[in-house]
Scaffold this active site. Structure first.
Site, mmCIF file in Angstrom:
data_model
loop_
_atom_site.group_PDB
_atom_site.id
_atom_site.type_symbol
_atom_site.label_atom_id
_atom_site.label_comp_id
_atom_site.label_asym_id
_atom_site.label_seq_id
_atom_site.Cartn_x
_atom_site.Cartn_y
_atom_site.Cartn_z
ATOM 1 N N GLY A 1 0.840 -1.184 0.000
ATOM 2 C CA GLY A 1 0.000 0.000 0.000
ATOM 3 C C GLY A 1 0.877 1.237 0.000
ATOM 4 O O GLY A 1 1.988 1.236 0.558
ATOM 5 N N CYS A 2 0.426 2.309 -0.644
ATOM 6 C CA CYS A 2 1.268 3.513 -0.740
ATOM 7 C C CYS A 2 1.498 4.145 0.634
ATOM 8 O O CYS A 2 2.610 4.588 0.945
ATOM 9 C CB CYS A 2 0.665 4.520 -1.717
ATOM 10 S SG CYS A 2 -1.063 4.929 -1.421
ATOM 11 N N ASN A 3 0.462 4.177 1.471
ATOM 12 C CA ASN A 3 0.639 4.699 2.825
ATOM 13 C C ASN A 3 1.569 3.800 3.626
ATOM 14 O O ASN A 3 2.437 4.271 4.378
ATOM 15 C CB ASN A 3 -0.714 4.794 3.545
ATOM 16 C CG ASN A 3 -1.652 5.799 2.923
ATOM 17 O OD1 ASN A 3 -1.231 6.741 2.264
ATOM 18 N ND2 ASN A 3 -2.939 5.615 3.132
ATOM 19 N N ALA A 4 1.380 2.495 3.470
ATOM 20 C CA ALA A 4 2.199 1.538 4.205
ATOM 21 C C ALA A 4 3.669 1.651 3.814
ATOM 22 O O ALA A 4 4.560 1.551 4.664
ATOM 23 C CB ALA A 4 1.688 0.123 3.957
ATOM 24 N N THR B 1 5.230 4.352 2.701
ATOM 25 C CA THR B 1 5.793 5.598 3.226
ATOM 26 C C THR B 1 6.153 5.456 4.699
ATOM 27 O O THR B 1 7.254 5.836 5.126
ATOM 28 C CB THR B 1 4.795 6.749 3.045
ATOM 29 O OG1 THR B 1 4.259 6.729 1.725
ATOM 30 C CG2 THR B 1 5.481 8.096 3.278
#
Length: 342
Positions: A148-151, A153
């Site tokens: 996931g993109c948030n994960a 980061t």
């Protein structure tokens, strides 16, 4: 040797980003694009910014001839990938950009996504696609599950600190701002310009965001014990980008030193000099991550800030990075694009 590439779900943002990057990749050629609802349309009709490229017409997945495909990117909605990937040829290399194979524990998947996993054996086979931490496994994998993109980061900011033992594992807070493209291209009332522009709001607060499943899995594995972080994402009125501000208990010099040492040889991870903080505007359209560290006024507390482009390093660029490894290519090939500024 040019490797033949198929992109399933090419009519979405991550699909278009894959096309944009692969268009200048010297060892990849796109031979099939799918977009079920837009089958029969040219990519120039769906994404006019790609009209300069000679691309295959969009088609339905069942009409793709995979006998001429070396690697397939699946940029399909969550839950859809399980069924589709299960039917793909067993000798086909696959990079999945959805959430369907990120969590190793079927019970964890059911907890965070609200339904049982329908492809358990493939879930066991999948390698987690945080490239800088799993490159050896990715090189020999058939199926890689993009993060996931948030994960991604949050992990870039925190994981080296856990591994180096320089922070209190029970006091980690992640405050994250994400661009609107992270919500996908489907029409949603809350994403209309008049509903979103001019404001920022928290969502999935209180420990309900699905990417917490990835944080739980990866941080606990790195620590060798359970690690639970506080995480609140915010939707910010920008097209691209993620900025994660992480609050930890640990000495600033030790935190900065651990990050700098871990990423010293990583081509896409750049740790800024102590006291300098990154901005999303300096990584837009690129596969780079900028990380900054600064001490807090409270002794023994440190702030870590990480910035990346959610569509590139957070998704499609990461997918191509993984594909390079899977195909035996130089891992930076096609990805050294400078950020777009301003």
């Amino acid at each position: 040797m040019t490797h033949k590439i198929a992109i399933l779900g090419a009519s979405g943002y991550t699909g278009a980003e894959l096309v944009r990057i692969i268009a200048t990749h010297p060892e990849m050629e796109i031979v099939a694009l799918t977009g079920d609802r837009k089958a029969g349309m040219a990519m120039a009709e769906v994404f006019p910014f790609l009209r300069h490229l000679d691309l295959p017409v969009l088609q339905k997945i069942e009409d793709v001839d995979f006998s001429n495909v070396d690697l397939c990117f699946c940029a399909l909605p969550h839950a859809t990938s399980q069924a589709v990937i299960s039917e793909l040829p067993r000798d086909l290399k696959i990079v999945d950009l959805s959430a369907d194979f990120r969590l190793r524990d079927p019970a964890a998947y059911e907890k965070w996504y609200g339904k049982p996993h329908s492809a358990i054996e493939m879930q066991k086979e999948a390698v987690y696609g945080l490239t800088e931490f799993y490159r050896d496994e990715i090189r020999v994998a058939r199926l890689v599950a993009g993060t996931g993109c948030n994960a991604a980061t949050g992990q870039y900011a925190i994981r080296p600190l856990i591994e180096a033992g320089v922070i209190d594992l029970d006091q980690i807070v992640i405050d994250l701002k994400a661009g609107v493209s992270g919500a996908g291209r489907s029409l949603k009332e809350n994403l209309l310009h008049a509903e979103l522009s001019g404001g920022t709001h928290a969502y999935s607060a209180g420990g309900t965001h699905r990417h917490l499943g990835e944080f739980d899995q990866e941080f606990s594995k790195a620590a060798g014990r359970e690690v639970l972080v506080q995480f609140t994402p915010h939707l910010s009125p920008m097209n691209r980008g993620i900025l994660a501000t992480v609050y930890v208990r640990g000495e600033p010099a030790a935190v900065h030193g651990a990050l700098a040492a871990r990423y010293a040889d990583e081509p896409f991870l750049q740790v800024l000099p102590m006291g300098q903080l990154p901005s999303t505007r300096h990584v837009g359209g690129s596969n780079f991550v900028h990380i900054g560290v600064i001490g807090d006024r409270i002794p023994g507390r440190t702030v870590v800030v990480a910035a990346l482009d959610n569509l590139t390093k957070g998704s499609s660029g990461q997918a191509i990075h993984n594909a390079n490894l899977m195909l035996g290519l130089p891992e930076t090939m096609g990805l050294m694009l400078a950020p777009v500024f301003p």
